[in-house]
Design an enzyme around this catalytic site. Structure first.
Site, PDB file in Angstrom:
ATOM      1  CG  ASP A 213      32.174  39.764  96.972  1.00 14.45           C
ATOM      2  OD1 ASP A 213      30.700  39.942  96.532  1.00 14.45           O
ATOM      3  OD2 ASP A 213      32.614  40.784  97.120  1.00 14.45           O
ATOM      4  CG  HIS A 266      29.195  42.948  97.638  1.00 18.68           C
ATOM      5  ND1 HIS A 266      29.482  42.511  96.303  1.00 18.68           N
ATOM      6  CD2 HIS A 266      28.880  44.258  97.814  1.00 18.68           C
ATOM      7  CE1 HIS A 266      29.288  43.626  95.656  1.00 18.68           C
ATOM      8  NE2 HIS A 266      29.158  44.608  96.719  1.00 18.68           N
ATOM      9  CD  GLU A 337      29.040  48.155  94.771  1.00 19.69           C
ATOM     10  OE1 GLU A 337      29.376  48.725  93.869  1.00 19.69           O
ATOM     11  OE2 GLU A 337      29.313  47.045  94.962  1.00 19.69           O
TER      12      GLU A 337
END
Length: 611
Positions: A213, A266, A337
């Site tokens: 990540d 990410h 996201e």
């Protein structure tokens, strides 16, 4: 132990055939039929007769060792269920001795891939030989996992199966898994192996490995050895050999390992070591106190620059190497996201917008799909998985995402499952409202002023009005930390009942429901590492295991949460006995006194009609 076994034997003597046992296997088999002729003794030299196959042979050795070492005594025994009829006296004959179990496997060469046949039958009759039949080795492994649960101690260092039994079993859904995140905090190989063991015992067949990540890059990439400079330490790295060992360990237990390299969101650690220009906004503050400059949903910021040309050279080299290690035909490539504000820091993207003022962020997302997806299709049978944001995001969705890409849904519960399946996408359900294992532990970011309250804050007028109209919507919009959600965006904690009672195809047409491949329970690791992973995953993931294997409803279509209570309490004790630090679900009193801790005496309280 003798007293416990004696009490079990006394209870068994008065239980009719349909309920004639104290064992309660999890997940419950699709079909199970018990006899009533008496217990079946297990010969100390029980012989397993199986075709030559290394995986099956080793699994048999593990099972034989397990049942004799475990000497299992059922923990939660149904003594006086509230709604069961009186137990008639059943005369019992002399015990039978099981000396052999013969295997019949139709296809010894079927690979462990999506959709492989996992069905089996297990029959222990009144003779000395039992049978296990399956289409593939993977079904045979599930049969062994069931056998391990129906064999119990006889109280004298011997083993029995309480009655002759016939089981016909297969999963409802082909995709049943847990997602582990090793990017936020590192998990040791020992810990990962332990999770794989528990997955296999529970008939969960997928480990979704969210490897990296923004915070760290622990995966060795030989094409770019500097990437692991962004691992937490030189000891917290997964080498090629480590990964291959994890895959082999999992395959030997019938568990697929599906990797995830999250991109373009990410994505900071690792990538910046290849070329700093690949990462947009990586040097910015994530800006919760200045929302127009907001760049990330959590620290640290960083997203792959979609327009910078060399981004795709890096993606190709990393992906080609990673996908050459992982054997599964599924590969997860992220896309969750994405934050629009991050790309304000990219001169490449801003110049791209200026070159054609009609361009939108949807066009930007589509540019990525058009450039990246062909790179990902480097294997003949490859199917990609993406987080649903690529289709459902309000800020930066793509316009045209190929329908052969599987969508993993985590937002908006059954509503987004409906949206995606209606569009024709196959879906893996991981709804955060039901399946997220990290929810409810409070916020984890520092310098958080939301906690700086000594009295419960009053609702202002607009929120009060909204709350009166729709309490769920109002509370979801407010960050209550005093008696509220504790800073956890997805609070409350997802109990095993919350997981078990979720009908993942609710509201879907039959055609839409066919697109649901199954589900996964994710454990995002901001607050998890080796010290907590067992207790956060188990035994709650076992509730998901039964939900996806045989469902949460009985033959009449009514929910069987009441029956599941004793089953999962018993299973938790089994996990602990096998070295998994599974969290307790109730006081031990409730384990020893089934249904004494139920909220309602009426056992149909949660068993509403089928929908």
């Amino acid at each position: 132990m003798k007293a416990i076994v004696a009490s079990i034997a006394a209870a068994i003597a008065f239980i009719p055939a349909s309920l004639a046992v104290a064992v309660n296997p999890l997940p419950a088999p699709r079909e199970i039929s018990w006899g009533h002729s008496g217990s079946v003794k297990i010969d100390r030299d029980l012989e397993f007769i199986a075709p030559a196959n290394t995986i099956l042979t080793n699994a048999i050795k593990r099972t034989n060792k397990m049942i004799w070492k475990e000497q299992w005594v059922p923990q939660a025994v149904e003594k006086k269920p509230v709604d069961y009829p009186p137990f008639p006296d059943v005369k019992r004959s002399e015990s039978i001795t099981l000396k052999k179990i013969k295997f019949s496997v139709s296809d010894l060469h079927a690979d462990l891939q999506a959709g492989v046949d996992e069905s089996y039958t297990l029959e222990i009759g009144t003779g000395s030989t039992g049978t296990i039949k399956s289409k593939t080795v993977w079904g045979a492994l599930h049969a062994l996992a069931t056998l391990e649960q129906i064999v119990i101690s006889d109280g004298h260092k011997g083993l029995i199966i309480e009655e002759p039994v016939t089981i016909k079993d297969e999963p409802l859904y082909p995709h049943r898994g847990v997602m582990l995140d090793t990017g936020r905090n590192f998990l040791s190989l020992k810990s990962i192996y332990r999770q794989i063991d528990a997955l296999a015992w529970s008939k969960l067949n997928v480990l979704h490995w969210h490897i990296d990540d923004a915070q760290s890059w622990p995966l060795e990439i030989k094409a770019h050895p500097k990437m692991t400079k962004d691992a937490y330490s030189s000891k917290e790295i997964y080498t090629h050999t480590d990964v291959k060992n994890v895959i082999a360990y999992a395959k030997a237990r019938g568990v697929r390992v599906i990797p995830e390299i999250d991109m373009p969101g990410h994505s900071a650690s690792g990538w910046r070591q290849i070329d700093p220009k690949i990462v947009a906004c990586g040097n910015s503050w994530w800006s919760n106190d200045n929302w127009p400059a907001h760049t990330a949903v959590e620290p640290n910021p960083g997203q792959l620059d979609i327009i910078y040309p060399k981004t795709y050279d890096a993606i190709k080299s990393v992906y080609d190497e990673a996908s050459s290690i992982f054997a599964d035909n599924y590969f997860h490539v992220g896309f969750d996201e994405l934050q629009v504000g991050c790309y304000n820091d990219s001169s490449y993207i801003q110049d791209w917008f200026k070159a054609d003022p009609s361009r939108t962020y949807q066009d930007l997302a589509q540019y990525y799909i058009d450039k990246a997806v062909p790179i990902f299709q480097n294997k003949k049978d490859r199917r990609l998985i993406m987080w649903e944001d690529v289709v459902t995001s309000a800020d930066i969705p793509a316009k045209n995402v190929p329908k052969n890409i599987i969508m993993q849904t985590w937002n908006n519960g059954p509503n987004n499952t409906k949206v995606l399946t209606a569009k024709g996408y196959d879906v893996i359900v991981s709804s955060s409202d039901f399946f997220y294992l990290d929810c409810g532990f409070g916020g984890w970011v520092g310098n958080d002023p939301r906690y700086n309250v000594d009295y419960s804050p009053p609702l202002d007028a607009s929120i009060s009005d909204a709350f009166a109209a729709d309490p769920t919507t109002a509370y979801s919009a407010v960050s209550f930390n005093y008696g509220g959600n504790g800073g956890s965006w997805c609070a409350p904690y997802k109990t095993w009942q919350r997981i078990y009672d979720y009908d993942i195809t609710i509201g879907l047409t039959k055609a839409e429901a066919k697109h649901v491949l199954g589900g996964e329970a994710p454990l995002w690791a901001e607050q998890s590492d080796d010290t907590t992973v067992d207790s956060k995953v188990w035994p709650r993931a076992a509730a998901l295991a039964e939900l996806l294997w045989s469902g949460n409803r009985d033959s009449k279509g009514l929910k069987r949460t009441t029956q599941m209570t004793s089953r999962i309490l018993n299973y938790r004790e089994r996990l602990v006995g096998r070295g998994v630090g599974a969290s307790p679900l109730m006081p031990r009193y409730c384990l020893n006194n089934p249904h004494a801790c139920d909220l309602y005496l009426d056992q149909t309280a949660v068993t509403g009609p089928a929908l």
